[in-house]
Write an enzyme that holds these catalytic residues in place. Structure first.
Site, mmCIF file in Angstrom:
data_model
loop_
_atom_site.group_PDB
_atom_site.id
_atom_site.type_symbol
_atom_site.label_atom_id
_atom_site.label_comp_id
_atom_site.label_asym_id
_atom_site.label_seq_id
_atom_site.Cartn_x
_atom_site.Cartn_y
_atom_site.Cartn_z
ATOM 1 N N LEU A 151 0.855 -1.259 -0.013
ATOM 2 C CA LEU A 151 0.095 -0.018 0.085
ATOM 3 C C LEU A 151 0.816 1.294 -0.104
ATOM 4 O O LEU A 151 0.421 2.350 -0.102
ATOM 5 C CB LEU A 151 -0.913 -0.013 1.080
ATOM 6 C CG LEU A 151 -2.124 -1.151 1.248
ATOM 7 C CD1 LEU A 151 -3.105 -1.040 2.234
ATOM 8 C CD2 LEU A 151 -2.931 -1.051 -0.157
ATOM 9 N N ASN A 169 7.567 -2.940 3.564
ATOM 10 C CA ASN A 169 8.553 -2.180 3.254
ATOM 11 C C ASN A 169 8.175 -0.865 2.611
ATOM 12 O O ASN A 169 8.132 -0.307 1.438
ATOM 13 C CB ASN A 169 9.029 -2.904 2.010
ATOM 14 C CG ASN A 169 8.313 -3.305 0.835
ATOM 15 O OD1 ASN A 169 6.924 -3.463 1.106
ATOM 16 N ND2 ASN A 169 8.637 -3.339 -0.318
ATOM 17 N N ASP A 221 9.185 -8.764 3.177
ATOM 18 C CA ASP A 221 8.966 -8.905 1.638
ATOM 19 C C ASP A 221 9.529 -7.732 0.998
ATOM 20 O O ASP A 221 9.650 -6.640 1.358
ATOM 21 C CB ASP A 221 7.372 -9.020 1.517
ATOM 22 C CG ASP A 221 7.196 -9.077 0.067
ATOM 23 O OD1 ASP A 221 7.780 -9.980 -0.561
ATOM 24 O OD2 ASP A 221 6.362 -7.999 -0.474
ATOM 25 N N ASP A 246 0.457 -9.698 -5.001
ATOM 26 C CA ASP A 246 1.694 -8.891 -4.804
ATOM 27 C C ASP A 246 1.443 -7.390 -5.525
ATOM 28 O O ASP A 246 2.625 -7.178 -6.062
ATOM 29 C CB ASP A 246 2.958 -9.574 -5.393
ATOM 30 C CG ASP A 246 4.178 -8.872 -5.233
ATOM 31 O OD1 ASP A 246 4.266 -8.110 -4.279
ATOM 32 O OD2 ASP A 246 5.214 -9.547 -5.625
#
Lengths: 425, 309
Positions: free
Chosen positions: A63, A94, A152, A305
């Site tokens: 997001l 991240n 991730d 993803d």
């Protein structure tokens, strides 16, 4: 007191092994028994010919907030999710700052509560600043409400640190999600190592770079007796390793993104950066193995993803462009089209299960079912509706999709969160 | 303008047909003859502006393009990585669009990223000529190699061409592979297994790690420059071992057929991939390659420059 009756739809609720044409009743934002309706005002939704599914969950979404609001915001990403049929999304850590501390988690939850049209569940980082060097405060992250830990976008290379993270996460009760990439093997790789990387002179990202870490995770899941979930599985060897380990009872699982079954690395030949993602598009043999992995339940979860990037960031030289594509508004259509209609690998019931019950089980969510008393998160799906992807109509703030113009069969037509319609075709 | 050519860009040899490649070589014949005249200049591109846009350093290719443009009467400016706004954070697209806004007709691009010329060609009305992109293609080098083989051997069809060296990272190798196979040559790639992966066999060429077995059957040997800088340390142990296993030493050159051509795209590392005696020997056509590069680049600029609006 408000009530909604969704009438005459095919209610598919894998958690209750339910598949029947029946009315679904919602009272005060929760799934209810029809008898519980008294004299309140009742809204009626005609679902004739539609599937009435538990609200879909995408457990792998970026997001971008805090830090990269020019790519996506929690509000725009949530709206894209709603438009794709998702009532719950799990966002990756991240960001800038990284979601490696309780304050950032609280900030994300506040923003989501204020601005998001769907449920937004944050993950926390495994390592501080996602640098792979020291453990993040996993216990405090758990208390702050993360549903899993993951680095991730990055991958902890130090196996000892990863081992301790998994052991520690077991104590906290959080599953570990891992982006499987061995940095030494992958190097500067940007596309699948194989025929096309050889032909185009682009640095290759070998499948072994994923498989080596999948193997590492199997060993650690066994050693620590705790669940590790392999994100965006892309390679034939990864599927085989996970299948073999599951047969031994190892707590290992894997998820699939739509681009890894709908495309192969042949698509990179014009250097279009909308085909650049990590892990990269792979060969036909890899696609076939993933389809088999979906068919035999080795790979149990579908996700996007969703990785938004601004146009100016993607419109650069191929090796310099950021990895990733948006996916929330196309994934359901691609998976129904490919898995159910084209390849006949699974039926729509299993597909819904992979988007609801499976992620809810893994992440221990109060979601993914139409049981009486559950939150009234519902997705109405038209499984045979033909439509064309138009990136210029995306709700997402970004447009980096290789699927513009694709004709797909099947999509969500209405998304209901807590009894409230947040999106409708 | 001939109907045999309708491309505004030269991005690589993979996308060209054998006819198109032959047409460039035939056009180069005429321009090679111009180079032998007292007045070495023709007005073919008079009034056109050519930008040599070299994002990665190069002297030889840039000079060759510059001279080719002068001989076609084009106006030339040179922009290098250090003088361009790219170092100030401007994107490649913006820099190129600025050049186009200055009415540059032909953009000659050298870039470290594979696909950068394709990227610009799709976005600009100007001609884009690939002067080397990453490990992808170096089409004018491939063409000048073809031209030189054809000139010296009278044909390309059925010749056995051996390319030796760092194939994996070589754009020269790729353009040669595409061009040679299209024109009917048999190609063998030779080098350490790390730098010549078997995957290349899928491009319709043979792969060997034993140079001594291959040399006696070669009609052309094309030696690529070998370097052992930081990013190659994991690929082979060092220069002296490379020379021992793959260098075209004086001794090894005795394996060659008398009419076998020795080629090198330059700059050569004497004593590394090739011994001085071989580089300067009778079989060497290394300097002919340089001369022919000028004619081939004139042909390419003339053909593409004539198509661009």
């Amino acid at each position: 007191m408000s009530a909604i009756i969704i009438r005459n739809g095919r209610v598919i609720d894998p958690a209750n092994k339910r598949d029947e044409v029946v009315d679904l009743t919602i009272v005060d934002g929760r799934i209810a028994d029809k008898s519980s309706i008294e004299n309140q005002k009742t809204e009626s939704i005609d679902a004739k010919g539609l599937i009435v599914a538990p609200g879909l969950i995408d457990m792998h979404v970026h997001l971008r907030e805090p830090g990269f609001g020019h790519k996506e915001t929690i509000a725009s990403g949530a709206h894209a999710a709603a438009a794709g049929g998702f009532t719950t999304i799990v966002c990756m850590p991240n960001t800038l700052p990284a979601a490696d501390n309780p304050a950032t988690i609280a900030w994300i939850k506040d923003r989501a509560a204020a601005a998001a049209s769907v449920n937004v569940l944050p993950t926390g980082a495994i390592s501080k600043n996602i640098a792979g060097e020291e453990l993040a405060p996993i216990g405090s992250l758990g208390q702050a409400g993360v549903v899993a830990i993951t680095d991730d976008g990055h991958c902890v290379q130090n196996h000892e640190l990863m081992r301790r993270a998994v052991e520690y996460a077991r104590m906290v009760g959080l599953p570990v999600l891992d982006h499987c990439q061995d940095y030494n093997l992958v190097g500067k790789g940007v596309v699948n190592e194989g025929y096309w990387s050889t032909l185009l002179g682009l640095p290759g990202w070998p499948a072994a770079g994923e498989e080596a870490i999948v193997m590492r995770n199997i060993l650690l899941a066994e050693l620590c007796d705790h669940h590790i979930h392999c994100q965006h599985v892309s390679a034939v060897g990864s599927v085989r390793l996970i299948r073999e380990a599951q047969a031994r009872g190892v707590k290992i699982s894997g998820e699939v993104c739509p681009h890894h079954i709908a495309l192969t690395d042949e698509a990179i030949q014009n250097f279009d950066t909308n085909y650049k993602m990590n892990p990269p598009l792979r060969s036909k043999a890899d696609v076939d193995a993933i389809l088999e992995g979906i068919a035999d339940c080795t790979l149990s979860i579908l996700c996007s993803d969703h990785a938004p990037h601004a146009g100016f960031e993607k419109e650069v030289e191929f090796d310099q462009a950021p990895f990733g594509i948006v996916g929330l508004e196309t994934e359901l259509g691609i998976f129904i089209d490919q898995l159910v209609h084209k390849h006949h690998k699974i039926d729509i019931v299993r597909l819904i299960e992979m988007y609801t019950l499976e992620p809810a089980k893994l992440l221990k969510l109060d979601a993914g079912t139409l049981s009486v008393g559950a939150p009234a998160d519902v997705t109405l799906i038209a499984p045979d509706l033909e439509w064309t992807v138009r990136t210029d109509q995306f709700q997402s703030a970004s447009r980096n999709s290789p699927f513009d113009g694709w004709k797909l069969k099947g999509r969500a037509v209405r998304t209901i969160v807590g009894g409230k319609t947040v999106w409708k075709l | 303008m001939s109907t045999n050519w309708n491309r505004k860009d030269l991005l690589g040899l993979r996308e060209l047909s054998a006819d198109e490649i032959n047409f460039i070589l035939e056009t180069a014949d005429a321009f090679k003859q111009v180079g032998t005249r007292e007045i070495k200049k023709v007005p073919a591109l008079r009034g056109k502006t050519l930008v040599n846009f070299f994002v990665e350093p190069s002297t030889r290719t840039r000079t060759s393009f510059e001279l080719a443009a002068f001989r076609l009467s084009a106006d030339v400016i040179n922009i290098s990585a250090t003088t361009s706004s790219l170092t100030k954070g401007e994107t490649l697209k913006d820099t190129a669009r600025n050049l186009e806004a200055l009415h540059a007709d032909i953009l000659v691009l050298r870039h470290s990223s594979a696909g950068a010329p394709q990227f610009l060609a799709q976005r600009l009305k100007s001609s884009v000529i690939n002067a080397g992109d990453g490990a992808h293609e170096h089409p004018t080098q491939g063409l000048l190699d073809l031209y030189t083989i054809r000139e010296k051997r009278g044909k390309i069809d059925n010749l056995h061409v051996v390319i030796v060296g760092d194939i994996l990272f070589s754009r020269v190798a790729r353009s040669n592979i595409f061009g040679l196979t299209k024109l009917g040559a048999r190609v063998t790639l030779v080098g350490p297994s790390t730098l010549v992966p078997r995957e290349f066999e899928k491009l319709g060429v043979a792969v060997s790690n034993q140079i001594d077995k291959v040399l006696p059957d070669a009609d052309v040997v094309n030696l690529l420059r070998i370097q052992h800088e930081r990013q190659r340390k994991e690929y082979f142990p060092g220069i002296s071992e490379y020379t021992t296993l793959f260098g075209l030493t004086k001794e090894r050159a005795k394996l060659l057929k008398p009419d076998c051509l020795v080629m090198h795209p330059g700059p050569i590392n004497r004593g590394v991939e090739i011994d001085s005696e071989v580089a300067d020997g009778l079989q060497s056509v290394i300097l002919d390659q340089v001369t022919n590069g000028l004619a081939v680049r004139m042909a390419v600029l003339y053909l593409c420059g004539g198509i661009a609006a």
